[in-house]
Design an enzyme around this catalytic site. Structure first.
Site, mmCIF file in Angstrom:
data_model
loop_
_atom_site.group_PDB
_atom_site.id
_atom_site.type_symbol
_atom_site.label_atom_id
_atom_site.label_comp_id
_atom_site.label_asym_id
_atom_site.label_seq_id
_atom_site.Cartn_x
_atom_site.Cartn_y
_atom_site.Cartn_z
ATOM 1 N N SER A 179 0.828 -1.197 0.000
ATOM 2 C CA SER A 179 0.000 0.000 0.000
ATOM 3 C C SER A 179 0.871 1.260 0.000
ATOM 4 C CB SER A 179 -0.962 -0.035 1.184
ATOM 5 O OG SER A 179 -1.969 0.920 1.059
ATOM 6 N N ASP A 381 -8.357 -6.327 -5.228
ATOM 7 C CA ASP A 381 -8.237 -5.024 -4.579
ATOM 8 C C ASP A 381 -8.680 -3.920 -5.528
ATOM 9 O OD1 ASP A 381 -7.532 -2.895 -2.928
ATOM 10 O OD2 ASP A 381 -5.448 -2.915 -3.582
ATOM 11 N N HIS A 438 -6.145 -6.544 -0.966
ATOM 12 C CA HIS A 438 -5.119 -5.515 -0.802
ATOM 13 C C HIS A 438 -3.981 -6.043 0.061
ATOM 14 C CE1 HIS A 438 -3.764 -1.349 -0.826
ATOM 15 N NE2 HIS A 438 -3.621 -1.381 0.492
#
Length: 465
Positions: A179, A381, A438
């Site tokens: 991320s 994601d 994710h």
């Protein structure tokens, strides 16, 4: 005094100083050794956790957790793991929800059968100051924190951490994360390379970043196509989301505190159609309705295979576990300036506009410096979709003049397709992880471990069963 005698004395003095330094380091690291975590099953590897003070004057300290390799830790590499946010915990998310050795289950810990410490010594860092158990004595240290400060602090942390654990100094070192670590990881690696030009401290062997934020517009604008292709929004809304107000424009306006009426209208319609009961971090899965956390932070994977069950409210269990006094005592952790440990910091004031500063150029500089880069994407994601990451990696390869060495193909984990992959030159690779969210190691732990092994070994992902 004869010359030979002087040399002998000098050598003895050097050896004595080295021995004293080693003893001092052993004492420092021994103080951080975890005897046993509450509810933990018996294991054969060592764990350490504690603080490294990165600023003596302001008493700013970062908290770490080290899970040594399950077998032969002396011969295995050191891997630093960073979660994103910015402001979310690598201890709570990375170590206790994703790829660490344990996961909370009620009042106990259960083994993660796909823990990454099967392959490496795993070091988890709560960064920047203000995240998790990391702290500063002055609340002003939590204000105006940005990428530059974070990267420098992370570098200082490693320098001082090696003083506690000198046995890792010459070990192969990999930096990994996901991320917003698409900012943290390349920026730290860049500083390490610069530092090495004078001091040659870090044996950096590669970086791996999952569903990373690398270029604001490309990453976030790919969300519209992802929503539409997965049936989450209608044709008219897709048109609005790409022509009237795309997601990067909305975020840019939002960060500046002035969202236009058009963007308000478009995002409102997108929200209605996608609904608040869809986890944007994994669009195929259920959400944890009673979660004590924000829905957008909960990762809720489905069973990976027949007979395997996954707790969709795992982060609730992690929060409860890490807020236990006996757990904090075992971790040598303490709460400073806050009453509760949280997954994502509620005291940190991070410079949100830094998300708009691209790091793909830094990734390119690492590749040119010979540092292997692995970008991977969970294909479920919608927050940082695979389409944006794949586009950025392909564009970077073209800019650097890298030829394709592994054409786009499937890769396997067990007897199933693990995802798709492509490699450029010897230093830039991209892969998707099929069915992953994710947070790839949480939602597809077995496939993530296969990917991790290949990354550490510098090998392409398996093309056969």
């Amino acid at each position: 005094m004869p010359r030979l005698q002087c040399l002998t004395m000098a050598t003895s003095l050097i050896l004595l100083l080295q021995a004293l330094s080693l003893v001092s380091s052993t004492i420092l690291s021994r103080a951080d050794r975890i005897t046993r975590l509450p509810g933990q099953p018996r294991v054969g590897f060592q764990q350490y956790s504690g603080y490294v003070t990165i600023d003596e004057k302001k008493q700013r300290a970062l908290f770490y957790y080290l899970a040594e390799a399950e077998t032969k830790p002396i011969s295995k590499p050191l891997v630093l793991w960073l979660n994103g946010g910015p402001g979310c915990s690598s201890l709570g998310v990375g170590a206790f929800s994703e790829n660490g050795p344990f996961r909370p289950k009620g009042s106990i810990l259960v083994r993660n059968q796909h823990s990454w410490n099967q392959e490496a010594n795993m070091l988890y860092l709560e960064t920047p100051v203000g995240v998790g158990f990391s702290y500063a004595n002055e609340s002003s240290s939590y204000e105006g924190v940005n990428d530059k400060i974070t990267a420098k602090d992370n570098l200082v942390f490693l320098q001082k951490w090696f003083l506690k654990f000198p046995q890792y100094l010459n070990r192969s070192l990999f930096i990994t994360g996901e991320s917003y670590a698409g900012h943290y990881v390349p920026q730290l690696a860049q500083l390490m390379i610069q530092y090495n030009k004078k001091h040659n401290l870090f044996n950096l062997k590669g970086i791996a970043i999952g569903n990373p934020v690398m270029e604001f517009a490309t990453d976030f604008n790919s969300r519209a196509e992802y929503f539409w292709s997965h049936g989450l929004i209608s044709d008219p809304t897709y048109k609005l989301f790409t022509s009237s107000c795309n997601y990067s424009r909305f975020l840019s306006e939002y960060h500046r505190g002035s969202v236009s009426s058009m963007c308000t209208k478009v995002l409102s319609q997108v929200g209605i159609e996608t609904s608040r009961f869809i986890d944007k971090y994994d669009v195929t899965l259920d959400v944890c309705i009673p979660s004590v956390l924000s829905q957008s932070k909960v990762v809720s994977p489905q069973p990976q295979q027949v007979g395997e069950t996954v707790d969709v409210c795992l982060e609730d269990e992690t929060v409860n576990y890490l807020n236990r006094r006996d757990v904090q005592k075992a971790l040598h952790a303490r709460l400073v300036g806050t009453r509760k440990w949280t997954v994502c910091s509620d005291v940190l004031d991070y410079e949100v506009l830094d998300v708009e500063v691209p790091t793909i150029n830094i990734v390119g500089s690492l590749v040119k410096a010979g540092v292997p880069v692995f970008v991977y994407s969970g294909d479920q994601d919608s927050v940082i979709p695979l389409t944006g990451s794949r586009t950025l990696v392909k564009r970077l390869a073209e800019e650097l003049g890298l030829r394709t060495t592994v054409p786009y193909r499937v890769w396997f984990a067990g007897q199933q397709v693990g995802g798709w992959t492509q490699v450029y030159g010897n230093t830039l690779a991209f892969a998707t992880v099929r069915g992953a969210a994710h947070e790839v190691p949480f939602s597809q732990p077995a496939r993530a471990l296969v990917l991790f092994k290949a990354f550490l070994g510098g090998r392409p992902l398996p093309e056969e069963f």
